[in-house]
Scaffold this active site. Structure first.
Site, PDB file in Angstrom:
ATOM      1  CD  GLU A 129      28.509 -13.194 -23.113  1.00  0.00           C
ATOM      2  OE1 GLU A 129      27.901 -14.178 -23.286  1.00  0.00           O
ATOM      3  OE2 GLU A 129      29.141 -12.687 -23.884  1.00  0.00           O
ATOM      4  CE  LYS A 157      31.823 -21.869 -22.721  1.00  0.00           C
ATOM      5  NZ  LYS A 157      32.788 -21.075 -23.609  1.00  0.00           N
ATOM      6  CG  HIS A 198      -0.381  -4.871 -33.733  1.00  0.00           C
ATOM      7  ND1 HIS A 198      -1.688  -4.208 -33.636  1.00  0.00           N
ATOM      8  CD2 HIS A 198       0.259  -3.901 -34.393  1.00  0.00           C
ATOM      9  CE1 HIS A 198      -1.689  -3.291 -34.430  1.00  0.00           C
ATOM     10  NE2 HIS A 198      -0.496  -2.935 -34.955  1.00  0.00           N
TER      11      HIS A 198
END
Length: 549
Positions: A355, A514, A386
């Site tokens: 960000e 937004k 793994h």
């Protein structure tokens, strides 16, 4: 703070030539030629942290040229600008002063000619008083019972930092149970509310403006749930506190503004855990431990602001990152903590880095023609071994890695920690030096394998090595050392932003989605077919409406 295109500097041109000389040099060769490489390419901080950057594809000449780049881009001037309260977040006309929040020296720091430290200290004192009342049980809920659970409602910086720190410092936690709600998906708040009792729960609503969609949606759902049990709205004040600056909205919600903890526009969200946003941390580990967290960060601040570039840990890590991102073409970095308590550390700096430096426009407003912020990801070891280490070891992409581990564990069960650390040490060795074809062939001969099997299998067992890593070994994960580690990464990110000529402290990239969501939301409230968007978005919305019934 100066606006300098790094690619136009003499240092960048010198680095490009140097890269041509270095691109085929191996880490194994560098160690073979210099038996003293570890001591030359490692440093300690406050006897709490060892940073080993020797397993990188760098030489002393590489670092000297990278430091020349930092000088040409006036990193030293930028550091002074930030610490002195200059408004270096120019797109929002704000100072950037998370360092003031942990300024344990209390030396004045001025914004617009006003010392911010008295207000910082006043909020800290208020957090101390409030937290002690909650932790001690002096504060009572509406039925006279003490608080047992704290629910932090926030998103982004109001959630990721406090959640990461409270998890990392669980060995220091008190009796209070901590919960974090961030997602506007109702499942998140619903599942948390199943675990708590309205009589003994305190909600912290973390929103500077008290208008953040996700946070306020969750806060109102929590309030509705609470009032179903409590009945009278006057009881809200005993069970809700606000981390905000909007006193009017806080009061209208039913929260006593005496329990509103403010912070300032010079505190960026992803750097806000040091502020009132860290109240959940204080409630979890106690005020004294929170001060230790601040003190560790402050110690790193002093190191960053006063240490020459050639010995400055955040600067060194930042420069090495630029070397890989912009010259080797590495697009990603992995953060791999070998400590289960640190399981949210990579996610926290995924936001912190991406960000901050995920920008394609420079400080002059021009589109850049070079790489800016890398993709950040990671999981705790040994789980990652793994899962995705296969690609790091034998894939076609360079993934520089930071390995982080404590020498002393909080849970000394049997030989668990020795096994964990043996993997920590082994992975960086394997990534650096690999395993040659000759070694693999000899192993198969020693096992008595037939030549046909050997010829077929050997190529799959070869490890090229030459994969770069940093190792950060902490004495122990304490509030102080964690504070220093977080600040180390914060300043690394800032340093890269300065050199890459981008604005690190705004985040306009979060806005468009937004805005569009606010436009779409009213369209979802009825059953009418939608045709106002592109065919894909129309099709998705209309299928959603058909399926929801």
């Amino acid at each position: 703070m100066k606006n300098i295109n790094p690619t136009q500097t003499a240092a960048w041109q010198a680095l490009q030539k140097h890269f041509d000389e270095m691109k085929d040099v191996t880490i194994a060769d560098l160690f073979a030629k210099d038996g003293d490489r570890f001591s030359k390419f490692s440093a300690t901080f406050d006897d709490q942290m060892l940073v080993d950057y020797s397993k990188n594809r760098i030489t002393e000449e590489t670092l000297a040229k990278l430091q020349d780049l930092a000088k040409e881009c006036d990193l030293a001037g930028a550091i002074k600008s930030m610490f002195s309260g200059e408004k270096i977040n120019r797109t929002e006309n704000r100072a950037v002063l998370h360092v003031a929040l942990r300024n344990r020296s209390n030396t004045p720091i001025l914004v617009d000619g006003k010392d911010v430290m008295p207000e910082v200290n006043a909020v800290l004192e208020k957090m101390k008083t409030f937290s002690e009342a909650i932790i001690s049980g002096e504060w009572k809920g509406y039925t006279g019972k003490a608080i047992t659970d704290v629910v932090n409602i926030g998103i982004g910086g109001s959630d990721l930092g406090p959640y990461m720190v409270t998890e990392a410092l669980r060995p220091y936690k008190n009796h209070l149970n901590m919960h974090f709600v961030s997602n506007v998906d109702g499942t998140h708040i619903a599942e948390v509310l199943k675990k708590v009792n309205p009589e003994t729960t305190l909600f912290l609503v973390a929103s500077k403006t008290f208008t953040t969609q996700e946070t306020m949606t969750n806060a109102h759902s929590a309030r509705d749930w609470f009032l179903k049990a409590a009945g009278d709205e006057k009881h809200v004040a005993k069970h809700f506190a606000a981390l905000s600056t909007n006193a009017k909205a806080v009061g209208e919600f039913g929260i006593d503004t005496a329990n509103m903890f403010e912070f300032w526009d010079w505190v960026g969200g992803r750097y806000s855990l040091w502020s009132a946003i860290g109240l959940s941390i204080v409630l979890s580990i106690g005020f004294d431990n929170f001060v230790e967290l601040l003190s560790g960060a402050h110690a790193m601040d002093k190191h960053f602001s006063t240490t020459p570039a050639e010995k400055n840990l955040p600067v060194l890590l930042a420069l090495i990152g630029i070397w890989y991102n912009n010259f080797f073409g590495a697009e990603t970095e992995a953060i791999l903590p070998y400590d289960q308590y640190m399981h949210r550390f990579a996610a926290y700096f995924q936001q912190g880095n991406m960000e901050s430096n995920g920008k394609y426009v420079d400080r002059n407003g021009n589109v850049v023609d070079y790489q800016t912020g890398p993709i950040i990801w990671g999981e705790p070891g040994t789980n990652g071994q793994h899962a995705f280490y296969q690609l790091i070891h034998q894939g076609t992409k360079m993934v520089p890695c930071d390995f982080i581990a404590p020498a002393i564990t909080h849970n000394p069960l049997s030989d668990h920690h020795q096994k964990l650390l043996s993997n920590f040490f082994a992975q960086t060795e394997a990534l650096a030096f690999g395993k040659s074809r000759e070694v693999v062939e000899q192993e198969y001969r020693d096992q008595g394998k037939d030549p046909a099997t050997l010829d077929y299998v050997v190529p799959f067992k070869v490890f090229e090595g030459n994969r770069p890593t940093n190792s950060i070994l902490l004495r122990e994960i304490t509030p102080f050392s964690l504070g220093a580690l977080i600040a180390l990464y914060e300043h690394k990110i800032f340093t890269q932003g300065v050199i890459l000529n981008i604005f690190t402290f705004d985040q306009w990239g979060v806005e468009l989605g937004k805005q569009l969501a606010n436009r779409i939301l009213p369209e979802l409230k009825d059953d009418k077919e939608i045709s106002s968007h592109d065919s894909s978005t129309n099709g998705l919305i209309n299928r959603y409406k058909a399926w929801r019934g």
